[in-house]
Write a protein that holds these residues in place. Sequence first.
Motif, PDB file in Angstrom:
ATOM      1  N   ALA A 336       0.813  -0.925  -0.208  1.00 20.24           N
ATOM      2  CA  ALA A 336      -0.128  -0.126  -0.152  1.00 20.24           C
ATOM      3  C   ALA A 336       0.908   1.293  -0.115  1.00 20.24           C
ATOM      4  CB  ALA A 336      -1.027  -0.044   1.291  1.00 20.24           C
ATOM      5  N   LEU A 337       0.462   2.176  -0.756  1.00 22.08           N
ATOM      6  CA  LEU A 337       1.304   3.559  -0.866  1.00 22.08           C
ATOM      7  C   LEU A 337       0.191   4.674  -0.421  1.00 22.08           C
ATOM      8  CD1 LEU A 337       3.008   2.920  -4.391  1.00 22.08           C
ATOM      9  CD2 LEU A 337       4.243   2.679  -2.149  1.00 22.08           C
ATOM     10  N   ALA A 338       0.900   5.475   0.655  1.00 23.85           N
ATOM     11  CA  ALA A 338       0.122   6.482   0.988  1.00 23.85           C
ATOM     12  C   ALA A 338       0.632   7.872   0.798  1.00 23.85           C
ATOM     13  CB  ALA A 338      -0.449   6.554   2.224  1.00 23.85           C
ATOM     14  N   ASN A 339       0.173   8.727   0.037  1.00 22.40           N
ATOM     15  CA  ASN A 339      -0.565   8.668  -0.808  1.00 22.40           C
ATOM     16  C   ASN A 339      -0.696   7.904  -2.070  1.00 22.40           C
ATOM     17  OD1 ASN A 339      -2.266  10.428   0.948  1.00 22.40           O
ATOM     18  ND2 ASN A 339      -1.990  12.317  -0.278  1.00 22.40           N
ATOM     19  N   ALA A 340      -1.824   7.642  -2.635  1.00 22.79           N
ATOM     20  CA  ALA A 340      -1.710   6.813  -3.915  1.00 22.79           C
ATOM     21  C   ALA A 340      -1.139   7.610  -5.015  1.00 22.79           C
ATOM     22  CB  ALA A 340      -3.044   6.096  -4.206  1.00 22.79           C
ATOM     23  N   PRO A 341      -0.243   6.855  -5.889  1.00 21.53           N
ATOM     24  CA  PRO A 341       0.156   7.454  -7.135  1.00 21.53           C
ATOM     25  C   PRO A 341      -0.942   7.952  -7.745  1.00 21.53           C
ATOM     26  CG  PRO A 341       1.166   5.385  -6.611  1.00 21.53           C
ATOM     27  CD  PRO A 341       0.180   5.464  -5.588  1.00 21.53           C
ATOM     28  N   GLY A 342      -0.833   9.102  -8.459  1.00 19.91           N
ATOM     29  CA  GLY A 342      -1.837   9.655  -9.331  1.00 19.91           C
ATOM     30  C   GLY A 342      -2.566  10.993  -8.571  1.00 19.91           C
ATOM     31  N   THR A 343      -2.616  10.845  -7.458  1.00 26.55           N
ATOM     32  CA  THR A 343      -3.332  11.965  -6.482  1.00 26.55           C
ATOM     33  C   THR A 343      -3.110  13.336  -6.990  1.00 26.55           C
ATOM     34  OG1 THR A 343      -1.796  11.918  -4.725  1.00 26.55           O
ATOM     35  CG2 THR A 343      -3.798  10.465  -4.428  1.00 26.55           C
ATOM     36  N   GLY A 344      -2.000  13.480  -7.661  1.00 21.84           N
ATOM     37  CA  GLY A 344      -1.636  15.034  -7.761  1.00 21.84           C
ATOM     38  C   GLY A 344      -2.304  15.617  -8.791  1.00 21.84           C
ATOM     39  N   VAL A 345      -3.277  14.983  -9.465  1.00 19.84           N
ATOM     40  CA  VAL A 345      -4.186  15.455 -10.511  1.00 19.84           C
ATOM     41  C   VAL A 345      -5.155  16.308  -9.791  1.00 19.84           C
ATOM     42  CG1 VAL A 345      -5.824  13.596 -10.638  1.00 19.84           C
ATOM     43  CG2 VAL A 345      -5.507  15.011 -12.472  1.00 19.84           C
ATOM     44  N   ALA A 346      -5.628  15.891  -8.497  1.00 23.80           N
ATOM     45  CA  ALA A 346      -6.326  16.950  -7.957  1.00 23.80           C
ATOM     46  C   ALA A 346      -5.716  18.096  -7.110  1.00 23.80           C
ATOM     47  CB  ALA A 346      -6.887  15.847  -6.684  1.00 23.80           C
ATOM     48  N   ASP A 347      -4.219  18.024  -7.132  1.00 21.84           N
ATOM     49  CA  ASP A 347      -3.543  19.270  -6.624  1.00 21.84           C
ATOM     50  C   ASP A 347      -3.741  20.466  -7.708  1.00 21.84           C
ATOM     51  OD1 ASP A 347      -2.867  18.323  -4.383  1.00 21.84           O
ATOM     52  OD2 ASP A 347      -0.809  18.009  -4.598  1.00 21.84           O
ATOM     53  N   ASP A 348      -3.862  19.870  -8.916  1.00 22.77           N
ATOM     54  CA  ASP A 348      -3.589  20.891 -10.185  1.00 22.77           C
ATOM     55  C   ASP A 348      -4.634  22.207  -9.646  1.00 22.77           C
ATOM     56  OD1 ASP A 348      -4.401  22.022 -12.677  1.00 22.77           O
ATOM     57  OD2 ASP A 348      -3.359  20.699 -13.574  1.00 22.77           O
ATOM     58  N   LYS A 349      -4.011  23.315  -9.814  1.00 18.65           N
ATOM     59  CA  LYS A 349      -4.805  24.510  -9.333  1.00 18.65           C
ATOM     60  C   LYS A 349      -5.881  24.846 -10.274  1.00 18.65           C
ATOM     61  CE  LYS A 349      -1.078  26.624  -6.679  1.00 18.65           C
ATOM     62  NZ  LYS A 349      -0.267  25.641  -6.472  1.00 18.65           N
ATOM     63  N   VAL A 350      -6.136  24.382 -11.516  1.00 17.67           N
ATOM     64  CA  VAL A 350      -7.097  24.538 -12.560  1.00 17.67           C
ATOM     65  C   VAL A 350      -8.221  23.466 -11.993  1.00 17.67           C
ATOM     66  CG1 VAL A 350      -7.752  24.415 -14.877  1.00 17.67           C
ATOM     67  CG2 VAL A 350      -5.444  25.081 -14.137  1.00 17.67           C
ATOM     68  N   ILE A 351      -7.750  22.217 -11.758  1.00 13.24           N
ATOM     69  CA  ILE A 351      -8.940  21.448 -11.381  1.00 13.24           C
ATOM     70  C   ILE A 351      -9.610  21.853  -9.863  1.00 13.24           C
ATOM     71  CG2 ILE A 351      -9.195  18.870 -10.446  1.00 13.24           C
ATOM     72  CD1 ILE A 351      -8.391  19.179 -13.373  1.00 13.24           C
ATOM     73  N   TYR A 352      -8.827  22.500  -9.307  1.00 12.89           N
ATOM     74  CA  TYR A 352      -9.339  22.944  -8.041  1.00 12.89           C
ATOM     75  C   TYR A 352     -10.597  23.980  -8.033  1.00 12.89           C
ATOM     76  CZ  TYR A 352      -9.595  27.206  -5.047  1.00 12.89           C
ATOM     77  OH  TYR A 352     -10.458  28.601  -4.023  1.00 12.89           O
ATOM     78  N   ALA A 353     -10.570  24.621  -9.251  1.00 16.80           N
ATOM     79  CA  ALA A 353     -11.857  25.552  -9.695  1.00 16.80           C
ATOM     80  C   ALA A 353     -12.850  24.794  -9.956  1.00 16.80           C
ATOM     81  CB  ALA A 353     -11.402  26.409 -10.957  1.00 16.80           C
ATOM     82  N   TYR A 354     -12.896  23.601 -10.042  1.00 13.86           N
ATOM     83  CA  TYR A 354     -13.904  22.558 -10.518  1.00 13.86           C
ATOM     84  C   TYR A 354     -14.476  21.775  -9.089  1.00 13.86           C
ATOM     85  CZ  TYR A 354     -13.165  23.380 -15.389  1.00 13.86           C
ATOM     86  OH  TYR A 354     -13.035  24.001 -16.710  1.00 13.86           O
ATOM     87  N   VAL A 355     -13.874  21.977  -8.099  1.00 14.64           N
ATOM     88  CA  VAL A 355     -14.142  21.136  -6.986  1.00 14.64           C
ATOM     89  C   VAL A 355     -15.678  21.093  -6.473  1.00 14.64           C
ATOM     90  CG1 VAL A 355     -13.715  20.566  -4.462  1.00 14.64           C
ATOM     91  CG2 VAL A 355     -11.785  20.771  -6.357  1.00 14.64           C
ATOM     92  N   PRO A 356     -16.151  22.362  -6.359  1.00 12.05           N
ATOM     93  CA  PRO A 356     -17.675  22.611  -6.000  1.00 12.05           C
ATOM     94  C   PRO A 356     -18.578  21.905  -6.983  1.00 12.05           C
ATOM     95  CG  PRO A 356     -16.517  24.948  -5.987  1.00 12.05           C
ATOM     96  CD  PRO A 356     -15.631  23.892  -6.787  1.00 12.05           C
ATOM     97  N   ARG A 357     -18.196  21.666  -8.159  1.00 11.56           N
ATOM     98  CA  ARG A 357     -18.999  20.912  -9.150  1.00 11.56           C
ATOM     99  C   ARG A 357     -18.658  19.590  -8.998  1.00 11.56           C
ATOM    100  NH1 ARG A 357     -17.473  24.050 -14.837  1.00 11.56           N
ATOM    101  NH2 ARG A 357     -16.843  26.222 -13.816  1.00 11.56           N
ATOM    102  N   ILE A 358     -17.447  19.110  -8.364  1.00 13.11           N
ATOM    103  CA  ILE A 358     -17.059  17.586  -8.234  1.00 13.11           C
ATOM    104  C   ILE A 358     -17.988  17.307  -7.027  1.00 13.11           C
ATOM    105  CG2 ILE A 358     -15.272  16.192  -7.268  1.00 13.11           C
ATOM    106  CD1 ILE A 358     -13.443  17.844  -9.064  1.00 13.11           C
TER     107      ILE A 358
END
Length: 501
Positions: A336-358
């Motif tokens: 097990a890896l913490a945090n899981a590989p791939g979580t960085g996509v949710a750190d993207d500051k452009v993705i951040y703008a969509y979090v209320p919609r998420i």
Amino acid sequence: MKRKSTAQSQSQTLNGMTQSQGQLTANFTFSDYQTENFFDEMFDGEAQVRAGCAPFQQRVEQLTREDIIGRQHAAERALMSMGITFNVYSEGEGTERIMPIDIIPRVIESAEWDNLEAGLIQRIKALNMFLDDVYNEQRILNDGVVPRDLIESSKSFLPPCLGVRPPKGIWCHITGTDLIRGDDGQFMVLEDNLRCPSGVSYMLENRELSKQTFPEVLTQTGVRPVSDYPMRLLQMLQYIADRPNPTVVVLTPGIYNSAYFEHSYLAQQMGVELVEARDLVVSGGYVKMRTTKGFQIVDVIYRRIDDTFLDPQAFNPDSMIGVPGIFEVYKKGRVALANAPGTGVADDKVIYAYVPRIIQYYLGEEAIIPNVRTYICREEEDCRYVLENIEQLVVKEANEAGGYGMLIGPKATPEDHELFRKKIQENPRNYIAQPTISLSRVPCLVGDHAEGRHVDLRPYILYGDGVNVIPGGLTRVALRKGSLVVNSSQGGGGKDTWVLY
């Protein structure tokens, strides 16, 4: 001419300021403290102390100025003796510094914290569902709620993670979510940190220093504890393993990493091994650790290495700090890896703008803690607004952190404005912009008196057998007068955060 009194003439220099002996022996007071029309965490708009801060104010104003200065210096000496440092990289050379601390705490009352806790739990649950969906069914992309090209063009999106299911379905085990308040006092989310959030060791040490500096007022005020964080972290890491009594390790890039102190501190506090890539090997389909008694299977790795450096066979082939083959073992569910590989996509500051919609998409709820108003430069109308109003905005690169890759429009030069305009026009996908927010302030000790300095808050959230928000977090403070940049690498410091029962 009048002769100076003995008290006036006996002066000394302290913190770069000349203070008379008479001033130093006088009681410390907040009576001359100015909120200057900012939202202040300790005093309201009528200069009345907030209820939760009253016990602290009453106790501190019983002390002399000399005493309060002495306590500040004692805290700084303790930090140095404990070796609580971080590295600042400049022109290729690392400079080791202590993390500056201000001993006046930031106080958050119970009802306010309960709302923040609910909002953070909501946000982490939705982001975890988002990550699982993006790397598997991709419903949110197929439904057009988040643009597919936005994900696929993110530097932190890892195609090798497609089809992967992490242990217990948890991707973001440890999160540090940055919160701010504006002039109206409302908390907002500034950004999410889901890869390798740092700073929790400073939260823990700030509390230990508060216990030494203000032991009686800490007890009388009724402050929720944070010192059990290492135990909670270990329990979470053990939970995501598939076997009883799992072997847990902390994986560090090494002593030259800016957060190495924290890596070693957390390993020591949890009672687990601190390892580097050279201590691990993939053998027989498992990750194993070299020990004096031979190889030992490792079940859980709390990795403090960025996603793409984890495994040179799966991600960046030039990585010298990863473990070749570890990703294949992970995909087979044998580590097990913490945090899981791939979580960085949710750190993207452009993705951040969509979090209320998420949040709305997965949970059918409005976000309890709102985002800061964000302009997405990849969208034509937003981009035009940013280019025309850059002097009033804060512009950020999508994947930078630590205060780097950022323009604070009102404080920047015309040349800087023009430079960032060109950068945005060349690569609009890589930029967002936000209004310049007057962050809330907290009194800080400056010489022998208190002045307001801007702060944010990074609470830490653990996701194992449920989502657990640690009651407090790291209050980061912009120690430079007028500065809005709280990052330690940019001259910021820390405060203890007292969450009341």
